[in-house]
Write an enzyme that holds these catalytic residues in place. Structure first.
Site, PDB file in Angstrom:
ATOM      1  N   GLN A 165       0.847  -1.186   0.000  1.00  0.00           N
ATOM      2  CA  GLN A 165       0.000   0.000   0.000  1.00  0.00           C
ATOM      3  C   GLN A 165       0.888   1.244   0.000  1.00  0.00           C
ATOM      4  OE1 GLN A 165      -1.181   1.262   3.784  1.00  0.00           O
ATOM      5  NE2 GLN A 165      -3.107   2.182   3.172  1.00  0.00           N
ATOM      6  N   THR A 193      -3.429   4.405  -1.845  1.00  0.00           N
ATOM      7  CA  THR A 193      -4.544   4.884  -1.027  1.00  0.00           C
ATOM      8  C   THR A 193      -4.829   6.344  -1.372  1.00  0.00           C
ATOM      9  OG1 THR A 193      -4.225   3.327   0.784  1.00  0.00           O
ATOM     10  CG2 THR A 193      -5.286   5.405   1.325  1.00  0.00           C
ATOM     11  N   HIS A 337     -12.278   3.626   3.897  1.00  0.00           N
ATOM     12  CA  HIS A 337     -11.258   3.595   4.945  1.00  0.00           C
ATOM     13  C   HIS A 337     -11.848   3.109   6.275  1.00  0.00           C
ATOM     14  CE1 HIS A 337      -6.983   4.896   5.078  1.00  0.00           C
ATOM     15  NE2 HIS A 337      -7.151   4.792   6.382  1.00  0.00           N
ATOM     16  N   VAL A 371     -16.278  -5.777   6.168  1.00  0.00           N
ATOM     17  CA  VAL A 371     -16.380  -7.241   6.184  1.00  0.00           C
ATOM     18  C   VAL A 371     -16.054  -7.763   7.577  1.00  0.00           C
ATOM     19  CG1 VAL A 371     -15.413  -9.378   5.257  1.00  0.00           C
ATOM     20  CG2 VAL A 371     -15.856  -7.434   3.739  1.00  0.00           C
TER      21      VAL A 371
END
Length: 439
Positions: A165, A193, A337, A371
């Site tokens: 990332q 990001t 986020h 999730v």
């Protein structure tokens, strides 16, 4: 002739392991449902760690909307379908994965566990799923990659899957260095990001005055980077040349901050206590880590200069998804986020439907926020995602039982997904469509 019995599925294997241990009075240290997992983790975490990981922007309605977006869909099982043979695997960017699940990047996990990123990477490698290394990690990417490969070798695999990332710094030399390091340590993909060009308004952190980076927690990718440390040395030299000494209020909090910096910046602890480098490292990081001017031209330029598959994290609008694909982006992480940047933001699963439709198969789509269990994985794939990431749950597992806690959280979610598929009449992720759900 009777057909051979199929191999046990991960859901059944996980259930049986827990129930067999239960015969001897053993209960799983890591709870198998999210609400109990969260409660158990909170008891183990410091006030600062809990605020950073569990907190959201504003009143937290973004986190609530993530759950509501998934909860508004119900699974509609189909009966009398042979699900005795199921296949959970999926392919992402040339890698065959055991399940459509990845471990999300979570910054400053060093608040939760001393060797957080190495332990998380080791757990992901043990299961065989990718770990997306956090740009704001608490260990250098090379150290995490080495541990993951060591674990993978023990499983007979050549190399563990991992992505990196990228937070776009105002220091372009650091951006270039991070991209080069990601390529050199064997990243399978690069995830930029987009939604953190500045920190969101996070009251749980603000109300206790806690920012982990100010104590050098979560800046290990930077302090292990030659380009970043060159800037730090320039800062130290400039301060020395000016003859100015920083004014420091001597308080217990200041002493604790100094000790934290000394522990978390490379170099000997005692030497760091008297060196200007730890403080300069933190100040340089805070001045340069995010770039509010980031724009589409930067993404286009990055697409030209890296050979890695390129994904954008933070896309929520279909028009942004279309533009990304037109630029040659390989994948999109539909993410708000975790509700940590904007209060009252659209739920990620609500945005997923429009983004998946806009992408129309031209790039991979991954659901990143909200999730919590296997049923959520099922719903996300039915709504158009190719895979999901696990965020807060794996950090809670880390808080409870370190590496084993992370591994068990991943295995539990995959196991529940497997069982949910079987009970719903589905034999592979590729079969899942919105027809499996009712709104």
């Amino acid at each position: 002739m009777t057909s051979p019995e199929p191999e046990p599925h991960p859901g059944r294997q996980r259930q049986e392991a827990i129930y067999r241990a239960g015969v001897f009075g053993h209960r799983p240290a890591v709870p198998t449902n999210f609400s109990e997992l969260e409660r158990a983790a909170r008891r183990r975490m410091s006030k600062q760690a809990w605020a950073y990981v569990a907190g959201g922007a504003g009143e937290g309605s973004g986190m609530d909307r993530n759950r509501a977006a998934l909860d508004r869909w119900a699974i509609v099982p189909r009966m009398l379908r042979d699900t005795s043979r199921r296949e959970l695997s999926t392919e992402l960017f040339g890698r065959r994965l055991p399940a459509p699940v990845l471990v999300a990047p979570v910054g400053a996990a060093g608040l939760v566990h001393k060797d957080a990123d190495v332990e998380i990477g080791g757990a992901a490698a043990a299961v065989g799923v990718p770990y997306i290394f956090s740009n704001q990690g608490s260990a250098p990417m090379e150290a995490v990659a080495a541990e993951m490969d060591r674990v993978a070798a023990g499983r007979g695999a050549d190399r563990a899957p991992r992505w990196f990332q990228l937070y776009w710094s105002t220091d372009e030399s650091v951006v270039a260095s991070f991209v080069g390091r990601a390529e050199n340590m064997g990243a399978d993909a690069l995830v930029v990001t987009l939604d953190t060009t500045q920190l969101g308004w996070r009251p749980m952190d603000l109300n206790i005055g806690s920012l982990p980076f100010s104590r050098a927690v979560g800046i290990a990718q930077y302090t292990s980077d030659s380009a970043f440390m060159a800037s730090v040395r320039e800062r130290v030299a400039a301060a020395k040349a000016s003859g100015q000494r920083p004014e420091i209020e001597v308080t217990l909090g200041a002493v604790k901050t100094l000790l934290s910096m000394a522990r978390n910046v490379p170099g000997g602890f005692w030497r760091n206590l008297t060196s200007p480098v730890p403080r300069a490292s933190v100040e340089t990081f805070l001045d340069t880590y995010s770039r509010p001017s980031l724009c589409w031209d930067d993404i286009a330029a990055l697409r030209e200069r890296t050979r890695l598959p390129l994904l954008l994290k933070g896309i929520l609008h279909p028009d942004d998804a279309r533009r990304a694909v037109d630029l040659g982006v390989d994948g999109i992480l539909v993410s708000n986020h975790g509700g940590r940047q904007i209060d009252s933001v659209i739920g990620a699963a609500d945005a997923l439907v429009g983004v998946a439709d806009a992408v129309d198969g031209r790039a991979r789509v991954i659901l990143d926020s909200g999730v919590r269990g296997g049923a959520d994985v099922f719903k996300a794939l039915a709504l158009g995602a190719d895979a999901v990431t696990i965020g807060r749950p794996h950090i809670y597992g880390l808080a409870i039982a370190g590496r084993q806690g992370v591994q068990q959280v991943i295995e539990n979610i995959i196991a529940e997904f497997d069982i949910t598929m079987g009970l719903a009449g589905v034999t592979s992720p590729q079969e899942l469509t919105v027809d499996a759900l009712h709104r």
